[in-house]
Design a protein around this motif. Structure first.
Motif, PDB file in Angstrom:
ATOM      1  N   ARG B 150       0.842  -1.204   0.000  1.00 57.73           N
ATOM      2  CA  ARG B 150       0.000   0.000   0.000  1.00 57.73           C
ATOM      3  C   ARG B 150       0.883   1.263   0.000  1.00 57.73           C
ATOM      4  O   ARG B 150       0.555   2.249  -0.644  1.00 57.73           O
ATOM      5  N   VAL B 151       1.988   1.182   0.744  1.00 61.46           N
ATOM      6  CA  VAL B 151       2.938   2.312   0.719  1.00 61.46           C
ATOM      7  C   VAL B 151       3.487   2.477  -0.702  1.00 61.46           C
ATOM      8  O   VAL B 151       3.583   3.599  -1.228  1.00 61.46           O
ATOM      9  N   ALA B 152       3.825   1.331  -1.328  1.00 64.30           N
ATOM     10  CA  ALA B 152       4.358   1.379  -2.697  1.00 64.30           C
ATOM     11  C   ALA B 152       3.328   1.973  -3.652  1.00 64.30           C
ATOM     12  O   ALA B 152       3.684   2.728  -4.579  1.00 64.30           O
ATOM     13  N   LEU B 153       2.062   1.678  -3.428  1.00 66.02           N
ATOM     14  CA  LEU B 153       0.991   2.230  -4.273  1.00 66.02           C
ATOM     15  C   LEU B 153       0.914   3.755  -4.093  1.00 66.02           C
ATOM     16  O   LEU B 153       0.816   4.504  -5.071  1.00 66.02           O
ATOM     17  N   ALA B 154       0.988   4.174  -2.825  1.00 67.79           N
ATOM     18  CA  ALA B 154       0.957   5.621  -2.550  1.00 67.79           C
ATOM     19  C   ALA B 154       2.156   6.300  -3.198  1.00 67.79           C
ATOM     20  O   ALA B 154       2.038   7.393  -3.765  1.00 67.79           O
ATOM     21  N   ARG B 155       3.316   5.664  -3.114  1.00 66.61           N
ATOM     22  CA  ARG B 155       4.535   6.240  -3.713  1.00 66.61           C
ATOM     23  C   ARG B 155       4.383   6.376  -5.234  1.00 66.61           C
ATOM     24  O   ARG B 155       4.788   7.374  -5.818  1.00 66.61           O
ATOM     25  N   ALA B 156       3.773   5.345  -5.840  1.00 66.50           N
ATOM     26  CA  ALA B 156       3.630   5.364  -7.302  1.00 66.50           C
ATOM     27  C   ALA B 156       2.679   6.469  -7.755  1.00 66.50           C
ATOM     28  O   ALA B 156       2.792   6.958  -8.885  1.00 66.50           O
ATOM     29  N   LEU B 157       1.772   6.860  -6.875  1.00 66.80           N
ATOM     30  CA  LEU B 157       0.757   7.835  -7.286  1.00 66.80           C
ATOM     31  C   LEU B 157       1.034   9.256  -6.789  1.00 66.80           C
ATOM     32  O   LEU B 157       0.274  10.175  -7.104  1.00 66.80           O
ATOM     33  N   VAL B 158       2.108   9.436  -6.022  1.00 70.26           N
ATOM     34  CA  VAL B 158       2.320  10.723  -5.355  1.00 70.26           C
ATOM     35  C   VAL B 158       2.560  11.873  -6.340  1.00 70.26           C
ATOM     36  O   VAL B 158       2.259  13.026  -6.043  1.00 70.26           O
ATOM     37  N   ASN B 159       3.048  11.546  -7.533  1.00 67.10           N
ATOM     38  CA  ASN B 159       3.277  12.606  -8.529  1.00 67.10           C
ATOM     39  C   ASN B 159       2.133  12.713  -9.525  1.00 67.10           C
ATOM     40  O   ASN B 159       2.293  13.361 -10.567  1.00 67.10           O
ATOM     41  N   ARG B 160       0.999  12.091  -9.169  1.00 69.72           N
ATOM     42  CA  ARG B 160      -0.203  12.131 -10.024  1.00 69.72           C
ATOM     43  C   ARG B 160       0.111  11.717 -11.473  1.00 69.72           C
ATOM     44  O   ARG B 160      -0.206  12.448 -12.433  1.00 69.72           O
ATOM     45  N   PRO B 161       0.749  10.553 -11.677  1.00 73.80           N
ATOM     46  CA  PRO B 161       1.046  10.150 -13.058  1.00 73.80           C
ATOM     47  C   PRO B 161      -0.253   9.763 -13.771  1.00 73.80           C
ATOM     48  O   PRO B 161      -1.178   9.258 -13.123  1.00 73.80           O
ATOM     49  N   PRO B 162      -0.327   9.959 -15.067  1.00 67.87           N
ATOM     50  CA  PRO B 162      -1.546   9.548 -15.787  1.00 67.87           C
ATOM     51  C   PRO B 162      -1.674   8.036 -15.921  1.00 67.87           C
ATOM     52  O   PRO B 162      -2.757   7.530 -16.154  1.00 67.87           O
ATOM     53  N   VAL B 163      -0.535   7.318 -15.765  1.00 63.09           N
ATOM     54  CA  VAL B 163      -0.560   5.853 -15.917  1.00 63.09           C
ATOM     55  C   VAL B 163       0.156   5.196 -14.743  1.00 63.09           C
ATOM     56  O   VAL B 163       1.239   5.644 -14.346  1.00 63.09           O
ATOM     57  N   LEU B 164      -0.455   4.154 -14.227  1.00 66.00           N
ATOM     58  CA  LEU B 164       0.200   3.348 -13.185  1.00 66.00           C
ATOM     59  C   LEU B 164       0.512   1.982 -13.785  1.00 66.00           C
ATOM     60  O   LEU B 164      -0.388   1.311 -14.316  1.00 66.00           O
ATOM     61  N   LEU B 165       1.768   1.575 -13.714  1.00 63.54           N
ATOM     62  CA  LEU B 165       2.167   0.263 -14.208  1.00 63.54           C
ATOM     63  C   LEU B 165       2.405  -0.637 -12.995  1.00 63.54           C
ATOM     64  O   LEU B 165       3.247  -0.329 -12.163  1.00 63.54           O
ATOM     65  N   ALA B 166       1.660  -1.718 -12.910  1.00 59.70           N
ATOM     66  CA  ALA B 166       1.752  -2.608 -11.741  1.00 59.70           C
ATOM     67  C   ALA B 166       2.219  -3.976 -12.194  1.00 59.70           C
ATOM     68  O   ALA B 166       1.570  -4.622 -13.029  1.00 59.70           O
ATOM     69  N   ASP B 167       3.364  -4.391 -11.667  1.00 64.04           N
ATOM     70  CA  ASP B 167       3.956  -5.670 -12.063  1.00 64.04           C
ATOM     71  C   ASP B 167       3.721  -6.702 -10.963  1.00 64.04           C
ATOM     72  O   ASP B 167       4.410  -6.687  -9.946  1.00 64.04           O
ATOM     73  N   GLU B 168       2.764  -7.573 -11.164  1.00 63.16           N
ATOM     74  CA  GLU B 168       2.414  -8.602 -10.175  1.00 63.16           C
ATOM     75  C   GLU B 168       2.295  -7.993  -8.775  1.00 63.16           C
ATOM     76  O   GLU B 168       2.968  -8.449  -7.836  1.00 63.16           O
ATOM     77  N   PRO B 169       1.481  -7.019  -8.577  1.00 54.70           N
ATOM     78  CA  PRO B 169       1.463  -6.314  -7.277  1.00 54.70           C
ATOM     79  C   PRO B 169       0.969  -7.182  -6.122  1.00 54.70           C
ATOM     80  O   PRO B 169       1.208  -6.826  -4.965  1.00 54.70           O
ATOM     81  N   THR B 170       0.338  -8.292  -6.434  1.00 54.43           N
ATOM     82  CA  THR B 170      -0.165  -9.141  -5.344  1.00 54.43           C
ATOM     83  C   THR B 170       0.596 -10.456  -5.279  1.00 54.43           C
ATOM     84  O   THR B 170       0.233 -11.354  -4.533  1.00 54.43           O
ATOM     85  N   GLY B 171       1.642 -10.564  -6.057  1.00 52.12           N
ATOM     86  CA  GLY B 171       2.368 -11.827  -6.160  1.00 52.12           C
ATOM     87  C   GLY B 171       2.971 -12.309  -4.857  1.00 52.12           C
ATOM     88  O   GLY B 171       3.166 -13.514  -4.670  1.00 52.12           O
ATOM     89  N   ASN B 172       3.261 -11.401  -3.947  1.00 51.20           N
ATOM     90  CA  ASN B 172       3.908 -11.787  -2.691  1.00 51.20           C
ATOM     91  C   ASN B 172       2.938 -11.783  -1.515  1.00 51.20           C
ATOM     92  O   ASN B 172       3.371 -11.853  -0.375  1.00 51.20           O
ATOM     93  N   LEU B 173       1.662 -11.666  -1.806  1.00 55.62           N
ATOM     94  CA  LEU B 173       0.704 -11.508  -0.702  1.00 55.62           C
ATOM     95  C   LEU B 173      -0.203 -12.731  -0.584  1.00 55.62           C
ATOM     96  O   LEU B 173      -0.447 -13.437  -1.574  1.00 55.62           O
ATOM     97  N   ASP B 174      -0.686 -12.950   0.633  1.00 57.43           N
ATOM     98  CA  ASP B 174      -1.646 -14.048   0.793  1.00 57.43           C
ATOM     99  C   ASP B 174      -2.967 -13.657   0.128  1.00 57.43           C
ATOM    100  O   ASP B 174      -3.191 -12.503  -0.243  1.00 57.43           O
TER     101      ASP B 174
END
Lengths: 406, 223
Positions: B150-174
């Protein structure tokens, strides 16, 4: 604070860890290197300064000599004192003599001086008695010579000069003169303390049959650093007299000290270089460990120059803190230098090396700001370079490779 | 029809291998519109991450081109708009271990040239949006995997980019945390109007995107 400096400091000093291993060991390495360098330099400066001071105090700021004893030395002294650069001018004469107190005897270097000269350096080193009591029946002895003769203030010593032997009737031993010890000087310079015997110049002239002549004059100048220029000026128009500035009295010796200091700088600097290499290698390991972070920072938009600064600054920060710690360590070591040396002597049984070999009663030192500036400059340069190499490597990675290879 | 915020045309990429060049992308084209979500599925080694890295400017294609519509920059190559044109969320979070959650998020803004005060204000706001308002001062080591992402998600969006690229964002989670993070990600990008390109193994998560693709044999085709 720029983000890369903030992150560099956090990586060096992670929160929650009082002594982070990499930073602590690296800073200690640099501090030890800087301290070794500066302790040696400062002590070498001290040796140089002590020797320069001793030379000046023993020979004056400028020595006036001639091929034969100087005729009418008082007249010459008056003329020289008229020069605005000259503070005082005093005739002197010197020669060896045999001194004896009962069963104890020694060879002393007797010097005839003006007992009324307020600039006479021996006045500053009186350990016992009073220099003002010096007159034709008294003598001032160096502490080592007094010890060798087993005399104290008020005791009497017998003195034979070579001239007295010449004047003795054939087949008869010359009779010594009796002198009362009025003061004992302790300069800390064993060459002086073990040999010096000061008597009034008038008395010396009697004992050495010099008449009204002197062996030379010692000049004390308003600015001793100008001795070379003043000597050159005074010698003009005075043929037959040699004006020797104190810098030339033991020139080879002083040059040797300066050369030794330069060589020791380079030798000691190797320690700092070794510390810098260790920083470079440890920082390289850290950068490799953080390869993926490098890729992430690039993905966040960090430029190449900022990545170089991120890791390069870590070397520089270590260098900066290590240098300051090295300054503190230098001060500590030098403040307790005599105690430390005493312990070293006690452990290795070298005895009092300072007095025996170097002729000083304690380790001399002289802080020179330029040594600190030079040490700091070279240390920061090498530690920054040590950080720069891994930093350039990290910044040169393609972000995708950095993230894939980590 | 709005202009695509991310546009890729004819991308090819091959890696050297002992058996000769291994083509992982063979003429891939993709246009992502503002605010839409796109999922890309594929088996391991199919080139999904390589495609995402090329789309985000972390790698260059052998041929073809990518443009990003970055705020204030216009249509530019993604490498020129790193941090501002695209935001990244990685499988392993990739947070800076020495920085707190707040500092990790603010770091991306600081790199983009935002002032300290503004970066911290944005970071506070986004961490609140991802439900971590109470954990801003925690180091990543003190956060769970879901919280780190969730911190990584906030970091990715902090500069208000028009596109978010997510590479297996749930791959390490239960499973449960993965569900929470995915729901949060879709909700946040939806509320910000950010386009999402999601690379995932999970058919279930891929199905939630408005357009779905499969990458196989170096070719991107609609699922």
């Amino acid at each position: 604070m720029p983000w890369f400096l903030h992150l560099a400091l956090r990586q060096l000093f992670p929160p929650g860890r009082r002594f982070p291993a990499f930073a602590t060991v690296s800073i200690l390495g640099v501090a030890l290197g800087v301290a070794s360098l500066l302790v040696v330099q400062t002590v070498m400066n001290g040796f140089g300064e002590e020797h320069r001071l001793r030379i000046r105090e023993s020979f004056g700021d400028c020595v006036v000599t001639a091929a034969a004893p100087v005729e009418r030395p008082a007249e010459l002294a008056r003329a020289l004192r008229a020069d605005p650069a000259v503070r005082s001018a005093a005739p002197y004469a010197e020669g060896p003599a045999l001194l004896r107190n009962g069963d104890f005897s020694a060879v002393g270097g007797v010097r005839g001086v003006d007992p009324l000269d307020p600039d006479q350096p021996a006045r500053r080193y009186v350990a016992f008695g009073s220099f003002d009591d010096l007159d034709d029946g008294r003598v001032v002895l160096g502490a080592g010579l007094a010890r060798a003769l087993r005399v104290r203030i008020g005791d009497r010593v017998e003195l034979w000069s070579p001239a007295m032997a010449e004047r003795a009737e054939k087949g008869r031993a010359p009779l010594p003169v009796q002198l009362e010890v009025c003061a004992v000087i302790l300069t800390g310079f064993t060459e002086v303390d073990d040999r010096a015997a000061l008597i009034p110049l008038r008395r010396f002239n009697d004992l050495w049959a010099l008449g009204g002549r002197a062996h030379g004059l010692t000049l004390r100048l308003k600015d001793p650093a100008d001795a070379e220029a003043v000597a050159a000026r005074l010698s003009a128009g005075r043929p037959g007299l040699s004006f020797i500035p104190w810098q030339h009295v033991k020139r080879n010796f002083l040059e040797a000290i300066r050369f030794e200091k330069t060589m020791l700088f380079f030798l000691m600097f190797i320690i700092t270089l070794v510390a810098s290499f260790s920083i470079g290698s440890t920082l390289f390991s850290a950068v490799i460990r953080r390869t993926r972070e490098v890729g992430v920072l690039a993905a966040l938009g960090a430029g190449r120059a900022e990545l170089v600064l991120l890791f390069g600054l870590q070397g520089l920060v270590i260098g900066l803190i290590g240098t300051l710690a090295g300054f503190g360590l230098t001060w500590t070591i030098l403040t307790f230098r005599d105690g430390i040396l005493g312990e070293v002597n006690r452990l290795f049984g070298d005895g009092d090396m300072m007095a025996k070999v170097y002729q000083f009663s304690r380790v001399p030192l002289h802080y020179d700001a330029s040594d600190f500036v030079v040490a700091a400059f070279f240390t920061l340069l090498t530690t920054a370079a040590a950080g720069l190499v891994p930093a350039l490597w990290a910044a040169g990675r393609k972000p995708s490779e950095a993230m894939r290879d980590a | 029809m709005p202009e695509p915020v991310l546009s890729a045309r004819g991308l090819t990429k091959a890696f050297a291998s002992p058996a000769g060049p291994l083509a992982v992308l063979q003429g891939v084209s993709l246009a992502v519109l503002p605010g839409e979500s796109v999922s890309i599925r594929g088996s391991s080694g199919s080139g999904k991450t390589t495609l995402l890295q090329i789309l985000g400017g972390l790698d260059l294609p052998d041929s073809g081109e990518v443009t990003v519509l970055a705020p204030g920059l216009g249509a530019v190559r993604p490498r020129a708009a790193l941090g501002r044109g695209v935001g990244f969320v990685f499988q392993n979070y990739q947070l800076m271990p020495e920085l707190t959650a707040l500092e990790n998020v603010a770091l991306a803004a600081r790199i983009a040239g935002v002032s300290v005060a503004e970066a911290q204000a944005r970071a506070h706001e986004l961490l609140g949006q991802v439900g971590l308002a109470a954990r801003t001062d925690h180091l990543p080591a003190k956060l769970s995997g879901g919280e780190c992402q969730r911190v990584a998600l906030a970091r990715a969006l902090v500069n208000r980019p028009p596109v978010l690229l997510a590479d297996e964002p749930t791959g390490n989670l239960d499973e449960r945390t993965a569900e929470e993070v995915m729901a949060l990600m879709l909700g946040v990008v939806g509320s910000l109007g950010t386009a999402l390109v999601l690379v995932t193994h999970s058919r279930e998560f891929a199905e939630r995107a408005s357009r779905r693709f499969v990458l196989s044999g170096g070719v991107l085709s609609p699922a």
